[in-house]
Design a protein around this motif. Structure first.
Motif, PDB file in Angstrom:
ATOM      1  N   SER A   1       0.812  -1.225   0.000  1.00  0.00           N
ATOM      2  CA  SER A   1       0.000   0.000   0.000  1.00  0.00           C
ATOM      3  C   SER A   1       0.842   1.270   0.000  1.00  0.00           C
ATOM      4  N   PHE A   2       2.061   1.219   0.502  1.00  0.00           N
ATOM      5  CA  PHE A   2       2.904   2.422   0.497  1.00  0.00           C
ATOM      6  C   PHE A   2       3.161   2.869  -0.932  1.00  0.00           C
ATOM      7  N   SER A   3       3.451   1.929  -1.816  1.00  0.00           N
ATOM      8  CA  SER A   3       3.587   2.248  -3.238  1.00  0.00           C
ATOM      9  C   SER A   3       2.202   2.422  -3.853  1.00  0.00           C
TER      10      SER A   3
ATOM     11  N   VAL B   1      10.474   6.136  -8.315  1.00  0.00           N
ATOM     12  CA  VAL B   1       9.083   5.746  -8.556  1.00  0.00           C
ATOM     13  C   VAL B   1       8.343   5.564  -7.225  1.00  0.00           C
ATOM     14  N   LEU B   2       8.990   4.917  -6.272  1.00  0.00           N
ATOM     15  CA  LEU B   2       8.355   4.688  -4.977  1.00  0.00           C
ATOM     16  C   LEU B   2       8.070   6.011  -4.264  1.00  0.00           C
ATOM     17  N   ALA B   3       8.999   6.941  -4.339  1.00  0.00           N
ATOM     18  CA  ALA B   3       8.788   8.249  -3.710  1.00  0.00           C
ATOM     19  C   ALA B   3       7.586   8.955  -4.319  1.00  0.00           C
ATOM     20  N   SER B   4       7.500   8.917  -5.633  1.00  0.00           N
ATOM     21  CA  SER B   4       6.379   9.563  -6.322  1.00  0.00           C
ATOM     22  C   SER B   4       5.056   8.884  -5.989  1.00  0.00           C
ATOM     23  N   ASN B   5       5.040   7.552  -6.049  1.00  0.00           N
ATOM     24  CA  ASN B   5       3.806   6.809  -5.773  1.00  0.00           C
ATOM     25  C   ASN B   5       3.269   7.079  -4.367  1.00  0.00           C
TER      26      ASN B   5
ATOM     27  N   TYR C   1       0.607   1.289  -6.473  1.00  0.00           N
ATOM     28  CA  TYR C   1       0.269   1.245  -7.899  1.00  0.00           C
ATOM     29  C   TYR C   1       0.865   0.041  -8.623  1.00  0.00           C
ATOM     30  N   ALA C   2       1.373  -0.919  -7.854  1.00  0.00           N
ATOM     31  CA  ALA C   2       1.787  -2.215  -8.399  1.00  0.00           C
ATOM     32  C   ALA C   2       2.788  -2.099  -9.537  1.00  0.00           C
ATOM     33  N   ASP C   3       3.733  -1.173  -9.418  1.00  0.00           N
ATOM     34  CA  ASP C   3       4.725  -1.021 -10.488  1.00  0.00           C
ATOM     35  C   ASP C   3       6.149  -0.816  -9.972  1.00  0.00           C
ATOM     36  N   VAL C   4       6.383  -1.044  -8.684  1.00  0.00           N
ATOM     37  CA  VAL C   4       7.730  -0.926  -8.127  1.00  0.00           C
ATOM     38  C   VAL C   4       7.777  -1.701  -6.817  1.00  0.00           C
ATOM     39  N   MET C   5       8.955  -2.194  -6.484  1.00  0.00           N
ATOM     40  CA  MET C   5       9.117  -2.944  -5.243  1.00  0.00           C
ATOM     41  C   MET C   5      10.029  -2.174  -4.293  1.00  0.00           C
TER      42      MET C   5
ATOM     43  N   SER D   1      18.084   0.781  -5.747  1.00  0.00           N
ATOM     44  CA  SER D   1      18.413   1.644  -6.872  1.00  0.00           C
ATOM     45  C   SER D   1      17.669   2.978  -6.819  1.00  0.00           C
ATOM     46  N   PRO D   2      18.341   4.084  -7.139  1.00  0.00           N
ATOM     47  CA  PRO D   2      17.646   5.373  -7.255  1.00  0.00           C
ATOM     48  C   PRO D   2      16.523   5.337  -8.289  1.00  0.00           C
TER      49      PRO D   2
END
Length: 577
Positions: A360-362, A403-407, A364-368, A397-398
């Motif tokens: 749930s933190f991400s 992506v995780l930061a944005s999500n 959008y099911a597109d990054v781990m 990896s940055p």
């Protein structure tokens, strides 16, 4: 009712990004194919959960290029890592192999997974992509040994990520091999890493139970990893290193399959208390006392809060009390409860909090991603800080961090919807289950069990103007028999597959899919073959209820038809009793 799902078998949830981590598994027959490890269905998957297997198109393509560059003979393959430590750990595991005699896990049948693998059958080669500076650590082995090494890839979760593979592919013309003892290139902490850590720290101190704390979590107490399982695996490995010989752990309540495997395959083993009840607390205490009397020490008590997939909830105060009495660390995975809803820190909280940020933190099911957080008010904080400082290296990896930061910027907004949708659906199914004619036997959720709800409420964050905490974004329903589950599954207009906390609702016949060959073992630990795990998304909840209603109607229609056929047969003298 929702629009008819058009996602095909093996495709990702819409919008189907290149780096999606889901796949759709409609129809019961396809579940059975997965249980039986039918290679033809694996070939149909166009999207993968990256930690499950290195099947992403870019990871496979980069592996081919690395093998070609190194002139590796045919019949061999490679797992690529971005850290020398992880690659070396993969080799160590391959030589040792998975534990095959663990009473806490289904037995592993004789085969490629159990065959000894001499060290000389593996090689480690180090490459650098000169145009990007990316280091690639390639573990090379015979393809026949893939099942054995797959345990490490899937459970430790430390393999190369899809975005790193994608970035490296256009520059394979600049590959060069370097000595294995070349100085490592550390990943610098990027603005995205910092944003994630500061967001987690803020969330953990938002509306704490008991009021504002004198010492707060800071970004320096937070450690980021490639996956949630990596956070568990690395933390477990760090703690194992503090004792000679390494000591056992205890797991209170059932847990995700890969967590069980990590505790089994790395170290001297663990003791499982699968039901997470008051009786299990008594048994846990007896085990710790017996270990103490034998001159041994249990290094850590682990738990999920709530557990996946049964949604049991342990008593944090009792676990804390027991851990203090026997000088064991208390480590909890709060992925299902999540930062927004529960507060497991403070002076009477956990020592370490581990979380899968993929969920749930991400959102959008597109990054781990994964995290481990040290509790600054824990009695062993300084000891743990020293341990992590000595062992931790940033390998997230940055590219993924960005992506995780944005999500995660809308995490609280999404969490509100996930909580309310889940609670509405739990209430719907719970009401349905109270009817004698309902095909549903039980609903598993913290709110449907008084003991578990009481345990949850002790750590539920107080409501603020900004956010009202809920009971998480996962529940399970148990049917009265497996045939009812089958009909429900085949008639449900929903995405189906192994994920939770996403933007769309995802269901899975968790026990059947993961333990289909070991249902007796699973049943003995409280897992029902007739259960379905449901992870609500952000859709309109009335539309979701309409979809579930239609599937339930198909079950009752089928059940009624069967009873009618029997009655007609009896009337016609076609059935003898």
């Amino acid at each position: 009712m929702s629009a008819t799902i058009t996602t095909q078998l093996g495709e990702a949830l819409p919008p189907g990004q290149k780096h999606a981590i889901t796949f759709h598994l409609p129809k019961w027959t396809n579940v059975l194919r997965m249980v039986n490890k039918d290679r033809s269905i694996i070939a149909q998957l166009k999207s993968f959960y990256p930690r499950m297997m290195p099947g992403h198109v870019d990871v496979k393509a980069l592996s081919v290029e690395v093998l070609k560059f190194l002139q590796v003979p045919e019949g061999n393959t490679t797992f690529i890592f971005t850290s020398l430590v992880s690659a070396a750990e993969c080799i160590d595991f391959a030589v040792k192999g998975p534990r095959v005699d663990d009473e806490n896990l289904p037995a592993i049948a004789e085969g490629p997974e159990t065959q000894p693998m001499p060290r000389e059958e593996l090689s480690l080669r180090v490459l650098e992509v000169e145009k990007t500076g990316q280091r690639l650590y390639a573990v090379i082995f015979s393809m026949a040994k893939m099942p054995r090494l797959m345990h490490f890839w899937a459970n430790a979760g430390t393999g190369i990520t899809t975005r790193v593979a994608e970035e490296s592919l256009p520059h394979v013309d600049s590959l060069r091999e370097i000595p294995i003892d070349s100085p490592a290139r550390e990943i610098p902490e990027s603005p995205a890493h910092l944003e994630i850590k500061e967001r987690i720290a803020t969330l953990l101190e938002r509306s704490p139970v008991g009021g504002e704390r004198s010492v707060k979590v800071t970004k320096d107490d937070i450690y980021l990893y490639q996956t949630g399982m990596t956070a568990i695996y690395k933390t477990h490995k760090y703690i194992l290193s503090t004792h000679t010989p390494p000591q056992k752990s205890a797991l209170f309540g059932f847990a995700f399959y890969a967590t069980l495997r990590v505790f089994s395959d790395f170290g001297p083993g663990y003791k499982l208390y699968p039901f997470g009840t008051a009786d299990d607390l008594t048994s846990l205490t007896q085990f710790l006392e017996s270990e103490k009397e034998a001159g041994r020490h249990v290094q850590a008590i682990w738990a999920e809060f709530p557990t996946n997939p049964s949604l049991t909830v342990p008593s944090l105060p009792r676990l804390r009390e027991i851990a203090n009495t026997y000088n064991a660390l208390l480590i909890i995975d709060d992925t299902v409860g999540s930062f927004a809803n529960i507060d497991l820190l403070g002076s009477n909280g956990v020592d370490i909090l581990v979380t899968s940020l993929t969920k749930s933190f991400s959102g959008y099911a597109d990054v781990m991603g994964g995290s481990a957080v040290l509790n600054p008010l824990g009695s062993r904080y300084q000891e743990l800080k020293t341990l992590y400082t000595a062992n931790y290296t940033l390998d997230y990896s940055p590219l993924d961090a960005s992506v995780l930061a944005s999500n995660s910027r809308d995490y609280l907004v999404r969490s509100h919807t996930l909580n309310t949708n889940t609670q509405s659906l739990v209430s719907y199914f719970q009401t349905h289950a109270q009817s004698p004619s309902s095909p549903i036997k039980t609903v598993q959720h913290p709110t449907t069990n008084p003991e578990f709800k009481a345990n949850y409420d002790l750590v539920k964050r107080p409501t603020t103007e900004e956010f009202a905490a809920g009971y998480g974004y996962l529940f399970s329903i148990v049917f009265k028999n497996v045939d009812m589950l089958r009909v429900f599954y085949d008639n449900l207009n929903m995405h189906m597959g192994p994920h939770l906390g996403a933007h769309r609702t995802i269901v899975i016949t968790y026990v059947k899919a993961l333990y289909g060959k070991d249902l007796g073992w699973a049943g003995g630990r409280g897992l029902s073959e007739a259960s379905m795990r449901i992870a609500p998304g952000l859709e309109d909840v009335d539309a979701l209820i309409g979809d579930f209603e239609n599937a339930l109607k198909a079950v009752t229609d089928q059940d009624g038809k069967t009873e009618g056929d029997v009655e007609k047969a009896l009337e016609g003298g076609l059935v003898s009793l």
